[in-house]
Design a protein around this motif. Structure first.
Motif, short mmCIF file in Angstrom:
data_model
loop_
_atom_site.label_atom_id
_atom_site.label_comp_id
_atom_site.label_asym_id
_atom_site.label_seq_id
_atom_site.Cartn_x
_atom_site.Cartn_y
_atom_site.Cartn_z
N ALA A 1 0.83 -1.21 0.00
CA ALA A 1 0.00 0.00 0.00
C ALA A 1 0.86 1.26 0.00
O ALA A 1 0.53 2.26 -0.65
N ILE A 2 1.98 1.22 0.72
CA ILE A 2 2.89 2.36 0.77
C ILE A 2 3.56 2.58 -0.58
O ILE A 2 3.65 3.71 -1.08
N LEU A 3 4.01 1.50 -1.22
CA LEU A 3 4.66 1.61 -2.52
C LEU A 3 3.67 2.05 -3.60
O LEU A 3 4.02 2.81 -4.50
N ASP A 4 2.43 1.56 -3.51
CA ASP A 4 1.41 1.97 -4.47
C ASP A 4 1.17 3.48 -4.41
O ASP A 4 0.94 4.13 -5.42
N ARG A 5 1.20 4.02 -3.20
CA ARG A 5 0.89 5.44 -3.01
C ARG A 5 2.10 6.33 -3.31
O ARG A 5 1.97 7.35 -3.99
N PHE A 6 3.28 5.95 -2.82
CA PHE A 6 4.43 6.85 -2.88
C PHE A 6 5.51 6.41 -3.87
O PHE A 6 6.49 7.14 -4.07
N GLY A 7 5.35 5.25 -4.48
CA GLY A 7 6.32 4.79 -5.45
C GLY A 7 7.45 3.98 -4.83
O GLY A 7 7.64 3.96 -3.60
N LYS A 8 8.22 3.32 -5.69
CA LYS A 8 9.27 2.42 -5.21
C LYS A 8 10.55 3.14 -4.81
O LYS A 8 11.51 2.51 -4.33
#
Length: 297
Positions: A230-237
């Motif tokens: 969820a964090i990567l989906d929102r803020f990117g890798k």
């Protein structure tokens, strides 16, 4: 072949089988992918493949800012880019009924006028409204016109927004296109170009939750490992993830602090916690307390 000959005759074009065979071979020679199977002819490849057209149809039918009327019109145009048989397949997979759609039919003219302002480097003026509980328009600033320098259009949270520079406030602002009306291009040149050029639209979209305005701050979060997706989906890798014990990690991200951001964090329950800065931790505490007070018996 019989259908081809009949169609040509209906258009006053006499043709024989031999000449049609020659024409088809000539079309193949010049790159048209014509396939023959059991005496039938069809175009094997098109500019858009069926899965690509399906993606376009899905985007149109799921877009809240496109009205029912325009949705139907756009999907018919997309179907015209397919064969008649593929168009039937597309039509069977159209689901528009009961979707939430914009009530503003003029949104397409709004987009066109905004683009005119951008293309000609001019400011635009418009009135901005919200809906009342009676479902009627209520204009902000008592109906007075806004005048801003438009720079971009962006799609976020299923809505279409204009990103513009407000000369009076001297900041970049965003406005929902479906809530704008009476738009016109002015004779004044745009200003604030340096502000927009320093703005990365991709990064900007990650920071803003629900396109709500607020103060940009660097936030540190402590999050359970199972929420890393969820964090990567929102803020990117590109975000830096630091392990914190066996079951958690910490991450620092730049966000526009707003009630929408607090609501997003709250959705994860105790598995995502703001740990810094103290000012935002306190704001989150007040946000949760206010909600809790609403539900006290």
């Amino acid at each position: 072949m019989k259908q081809i000959i009949t169609h040509l005759e209906q258009n006053d074009i006499p043709a024989e089988r031999k000449s049609i065979y020659t024409d088809i071979e000539l079309l193949r020679t010049y790159g048209m992918d014509i396939i023959q199977e059991s005496g039938n002819y069809y175009v094997g490849s098109r500019y858009f493949e069926l899965p690509e057209l399906k993606l376009l149809v899905d985007s149109v039918q799921s877009s809240k800012f496109i009205t029912y009327k325009k949705t139907g019109s756009l999907i018919k145009k997309i179907e015209e880019m397919a064969s008649i048989y593929e168009a039937q397949l597309l039509n069977r997979q159209v689901y528009v009924t009961n979707r939430i759609k914009s009530m503003n039919e003029s949104i397409y003219y709004n987009v066109d006028e905004i683009h005119n302002g951008i293309a000609h480097n001019k400011k635009i003026r418009f009135r901005y409204f919200e809906y009342t509980i009676a479902k009627e328009r209520s204009f902000r600033k008592d109906g007075e016109f806004y005048e801003v320098s438009p720079y971009a259009l962006t799609w976020d949270d299923e809505n279409y927004y204009m990103v513009a520079y407000d000369s009076d406030a001297k900041i970049i602002k965003h406005y929902r296109v479906d809530k704008m009306t009476d738009i016109s291009v002015t004779g004044q040149e745009r200003d604030g170009k340096e502000h927009f050029e320093s703005l990365d639209m991709g990064t900007y979209a990650k920071k803003v939750f629900g396109m709500f305005s607020g103060k940009e701050q660097t936030i540190r979060l402590r999050v359970a490992n199972h929420l890393v997706g969820a964090i990567l989906d929102r803020f990117g890798k590109d975000v830096s993830i630091v392990p914190d014990g066996e079951d958690h990690f910490t991450v620092s991200v730049d966000v526009i602090v707003s009630p929408q951001f607090f609501g997003w964090i709250s959705g994860f329950g105790p598995d995502a916690v703001i740990t810094a800065p103290d000012e935002v931790v306190e704001q989150m505490h007040l946000h949760i307390s206010a909600i809790n007070d609403q539900y006290k018996k």
